[in-house]
Design a protein around this motif. Structure first.
Motif, PDB file in Angstrom:
ATOM      1  N   LEU A 153       0.823  -1.208   0.000  1.00 53.22           N
ATOM      2  CA  LEU A 153       0.000   0.000   0.000  1.00 53.22           C
ATOM      3  C   LEU A 153       0.860   1.262   0.000  1.00 53.22           C
ATOM      4  N   LEU A 154       1.899   1.278   0.819  1.00 52.49           N
ATOM      5  CA  LEU A 154       2.768   2.454   0.889  1.00 52.49           C
ATOM      6  C   LEU A 154       3.495   2.670  -0.437  1.00 52.49           C
ATOM      7  N   THR A 155       3.937   1.583  -1.061  1.00 46.70           N
ATOM      8  CA  THR A 155       4.615   1.706  -2.348  1.00 46.70           C
ATOM      9  C   THR A 155       3.669   2.231  -3.415  1.00 46.70           C
ATOM     10  N   ALA A 156       2.435   1.727  -3.426  1.00 39.83           N
ATOM     11  CA  ALA A 156       1.453   2.212  -4.393  1.00 39.83           C
ATOM     12  C   ALA A 156       1.139   3.687  -4.170  1.00 39.83           C
ATOM     13  N   ALA A 157       1.151   4.117  -2.916  1.00 38.47           N
ATOM     14  CA  ALA A 157       0.916   5.536  -2.618  1.00 38.47           C
ATOM     15  C   ALA A 157       2.074   6.404  -3.089  1.00 38.47           C
ATOM     16  N   ASN A 158       3.289   5.902  -2.911  1.00 38.16           N
ATOM     17  CA  ASN A 158       4.477   6.673  -3.276  1.00 38.16           C
ATOM     18  C   ASN A 158       4.759   6.667  -4.774  1.00 38.16           C
ATOM     19  N   GLU A 159       4.421   5.549  -5.446  1.00 40.73           N
ATOM     20  CA  GLU A 159       4.787   5.356  -6.856  1.00 40.73           C
ATOM     21  C   GLU A 159       3.569   4.885  -7.654  1.00 40.73           C
ATOM     22  N   PRO A 160       2.560   5.736  -7.822  1.00 42.70           N
ATOM     23  CA  PRO A 160       1.328   5.272  -8.480  1.00 42.70           C
ATOM     24  C   PRO A 160       1.532   4.797  -9.911  1.00 42.70           C
ATOM     25  N   ALA A 161       2.507   5.345 -10.630  1.00 37.53           N
ATOM     26  CA  ALA A 161       2.725   4.927 -12.014  1.00 37.53           C
ATOM     27  C   ALA A 161       3.347   3.541 -12.106  1.00 37.53           C
ATOM     28  N   LEU A 162       3.942   3.071 -11.022  1.00 35.05           N
ATOM     29  CA  LEU A 162       4.625   1.780 -11.016  1.00 35.05           C
ATOM     30  C   LEU A 162       3.682   0.623 -10.779  1.00 35.05           C
ATOM     31  N   VAL A 163       2.623   0.846  -9.981  1.00 34.05           N
ATOM     32  CA  VAL A 163       1.807  -0.244  -9.437  1.00 34.05           C
ATOM     33  C   VAL A 163       0.459  -0.312 -10.142  1.00 34.05           C
ATOM     34  N   ALA A 164       0.195  -1.456 -10.785  1.00 34.77           N
ATOM     35  CA  ALA A 164      -1.064  -1.646 -11.498  1.00 34.77           C
ATOM     36  C   ALA A 164      -2.201  -2.051 -10.573  1.00 34.77           C
ATOM     37  N   ALA A 165      -1.879  -2.778  -9.503  1.00 33.27           N
ATOM     38  CA  ALA A 165      -2.892  -3.255  -8.561  1.00 33.27           C
ATOM     39  C   ALA A 165      -2.185  -3.746  -7.310  1.00 33.27           C
ATOM     40  N   VAL A 166      -2.949  -3.841  -6.234  1.00 37.77           N
ATOM     41  CA  VAL A 166      -2.433  -4.317  -4.951  1.00 37.77           C
ATOM     42  C   VAL A 166      -3.381  -5.367  -4.396  1.00 37.77           C
ATOM     43  N   VAL A 167      -2.802  -6.459  -3.900  1.00 35.09           N
ATOM     44  CA  VAL A 167      -3.554  -7.429  -3.098  1.00 35.09           C
ATOM     45  C   VAL A 167      -2.874  -7.500  -1.739  1.00 35.09           C
ATOM     46  N   THR A 168      -3.623  -7.211  -0.684  1.00 31.62           N
ATOM     47  CA  THR A 168      -3.076  -7.316   0.671  1.00 31.62           C
ATOM     48  C   THR A 168      -3.740  -8.491   1.382  1.00 31.62           C
ATOM     49  N   VAL A 169      -2.965  -9.149   2.226  1.00 36.12           N
ATOM     50  CA  VAL A 169      -3.473 -10.228   3.077  1.00 36.12           C
ATOM     51  C   VAL A 169      -3.023  -9.921   4.498  1.00 36.12           C
ATOM     52  N   GLY A 170      -3.968  -9.589   5.379  1.00 35.39           N
ATOM     53  CA  GLY A 170      -3.634  -9.309   6.775  1.00 35.39           C
ATOM     54  C   GLY A 170      -2.765  -8.079   6.958  1.00 35.39           C
ATOM     55  N   ALA A 171      -2.951  -7.057   6.118  1.00 28.83           N
ATOM     56  CA  ALA A 171      -2.153  -5.834   6.247  1.00 28.83           C
ATOM     57  C   ALA A 171      -2.607  -5.014   7.448  1.00 28.83           C
ATOM     58  N   HIS A 172      -1.692  -4.167   7.941  1.00 30.62           N
ATOM     59  CA  HIS A 172      -2.007  -3.242   9.034  1.00 30.62           C
ATOM     60  C   HIS A 172      -1.799  -1.809   8.563  1.00 30.62           C
ATOM     61  N   VAL A 173      -2.734  -0.939   8.953  1.00 29.38           N
ATOM     62  CA  VAL A 173      -2.543   0.490   8.697  1.00 29.38           C
ATOM     63  C   VAL A 173      -2.575   1.293   9.994  1.00 29.38           C
ATOM     64  N   PHE A 174      -2.840   0.622  11.103  1.00 29.10           N
ATOM     65  CA  PHE A 174      -2.741   1.212  12.436  1.00 29.10           C
ATOM     66  C   PHE A 174      -2.585   0.072  13.436  1.00 29.10           C
ATOM     67  N   VAL A 175      -2.317   0.402  14.673  1.00 32.59           N
ATOM     68  CA  VAL A 175      -2.048  -0.601  15.711  1.00 32.59           C
ATOM     69  C   VAL A 175      -3.319  -0.853  16.522  1.00 32.59           C
ATOM     70  N   GLU A 176      -3.633  -2.116  16.741  1.00 34.61           N
ATOM     71  CA  GLU A 176      -4.775  -2.500  17.565  1.00 34.61           C
ATOM     72  C   GLU A 176      -4.289  -3.287  18.776  1.00 34.61           C
ATOM     73  N   ASP A 177      -5.114  -3.324  19.806  1.00 35.13           N
ATOM     74  CA  ASP A 177      -4.763  -4.091  21.004  1.00 35.13           C
ATOM     75  C   ASP A 177      -4.589  -5.575  20.680  1.00 35.13           C
ATOM     76  N   VAL A 178      -5.423  -6.104  19.768  1.00 38.64           N
ATOM     77  CA  VAL A 178      -5.315  -7.523  19.424  1.00 38.64           C
ATOM     78  C   VAL A 178      -3.974  -7.812  18.762  1.00 38.64           C
ATOM     79  N   THR A 179      -3.451  -6.841  18.017  1.00 35.41           N
ATOM     80  CA  THR A 179      -2.146  -7.024  17.380  1.00 35.41           C
ATOM     81  C   THR A 179      -1.065  -7.188  18.432  1.00 35.41           C
ATOM     82  N   LEU A 180      -1.077  -6.306  19.408  1.00 42.91           N
ATOM     83  CA  LEU A 180      -0.061  -6.348  20.459  1.00 42.91           C
ATOM     84  C   LEU A 180      -0.197  -7.616  21.298  1.00 42.91           C
ATOM     85  N   ALA A 181      -1.435  -8.039  21.559  1.00 44.53           N
ATOM     86  CA  ALA A 181      -1.637  -9.282  22.304  1.00 44.53           C
ATOM     87  C   ALA A 181      -1.089 -10.473  21.522  1.00 44.53           C
TER      88      ALA A 181
END
Length: 268
Positions: free
Chosen positions: A123-151
């Motif tokens: 996601l960060l690469t697609a944001a930084n380099e939109p001309a480079l990335v045709a599509a993104v598939v994420t599996v279990g990505a994080h964009v912020f921290v949750e309590d369940v993550t830390l646990a």
């Protein structure tokens, strides 16, 4: 979708900056593959080329594409971590190197398939380099921290100290095992990391995005995929997979292959 043994697979050490990265190239023999984006696989916080197993080859075969898989620095068979300690912005910093790695490997237009940390990097690469990335598939990505993550990370610490987890990880990372495990846990459990958030990058993601997550993910809730699809600028889809955890591409590869193939086939 079984793998037809047509893909040409080769592993090599890629010189990159002041170190090297282990890469795996998967080349599809069909002439049309040269005109399609290359599938690039970005692994998770404890991942490696070999931990993807045959998933990259199966997806590349299904789509008729070339693929690139690589071990990030400090992982798998790439060079060990450099002397500088990991910072709380390590994912944003690593994302800045992804386009340079692809250029060094001769990869241009691409589709990024990322798991966990790798999904965030996609996601960060697609944001930084939109001309480079045709599509993104994420599996279990994080964009912020949750309590369940830390646990979940604290539980991983416990398993590392009390089970054979170090030995199992060492099959893939060798002497890099403990440094990379500590880098992951120490960073995410540091008090200053609790406010880490990369949602402000999402509106800059213009390409299509498929956000996959296991409904029983031990490291995140559905709030992660909802945040992704609601804030990216391009078309986006959620796939929340019932009964699966943080590694649905290993727990149910057939379903993830089906989802990714159907999603990507429309744009390739």
């Amino acid at each position: 979708m079984s793998v037809v043994p047509l893909l040409i697979e080769s592993d090599e050490d890629l010189p990159f900056q002041d170190h090297f990265l282990r890469i795996r190239r998967l080349r599809h023999p069909a002439p049309a593959a040269d005109d399609r984006p290359t599938l690039v696989f970005l692994h998770d916080s404890l991942g490696s080329i070999r931990l993807w197993r045959n998933f990259p080859a199966r997806l590349a075969e299904a789509l008729g594409c070339h693929a690139l898989v690589y071990d990030r620095r400090g992982y798998g068979e790439s060079a060990a971590f450099g002397p500088a300690p990991r910072t709380v912005r390590y994912l944003e910093e690593e994302a800045l190197t992804v386009p340079a790695v692809l250029r060094a490997a001769g990869v241009g237009h691409c589709v990024l398939f990322g798991h966990s940390d790798g999904g965030t990097l996609a996601l960060l690469t697609a944001a930084n380099e939109p001309a480079l990335v045709a599509a993104v598939v994420t599996v279990g990505a994080h964009v912020f921290v949750e309590d369940v993550t830390l646990a979940g990370i604290r539980e991983a610490q416990h398993q590392f100290a009390t089970t054979d987890l170090p030995q199992r990880l060492a099959r893939y990372h060798g002497p890099r095992t403990e440094p990379l495990f500590r880098a992951w846990t120490d960073t995410w459990l540091h008090p200053t990391f609790r406010t880490w958030n990369v949602e402000h990058y999402l509106p800059r993601v213009q390409c299509p995005v498929l956000a996959v997550q296991g409904e029983a993910d031990e490291y995140g809730t559905a709030a992660q995929v909802q945040a992704i699809v609601e804030q990216v600028s391009g078309p986006a889809q959620v796939a929340l997979l019932l009964g699966l955890g943080h590694t649905p591409h290993r727990q149910n590869p057939e379903e993830v292959l089906r989802l990714a193939t159907n999603f990507l086939r429309e744009m390739l």
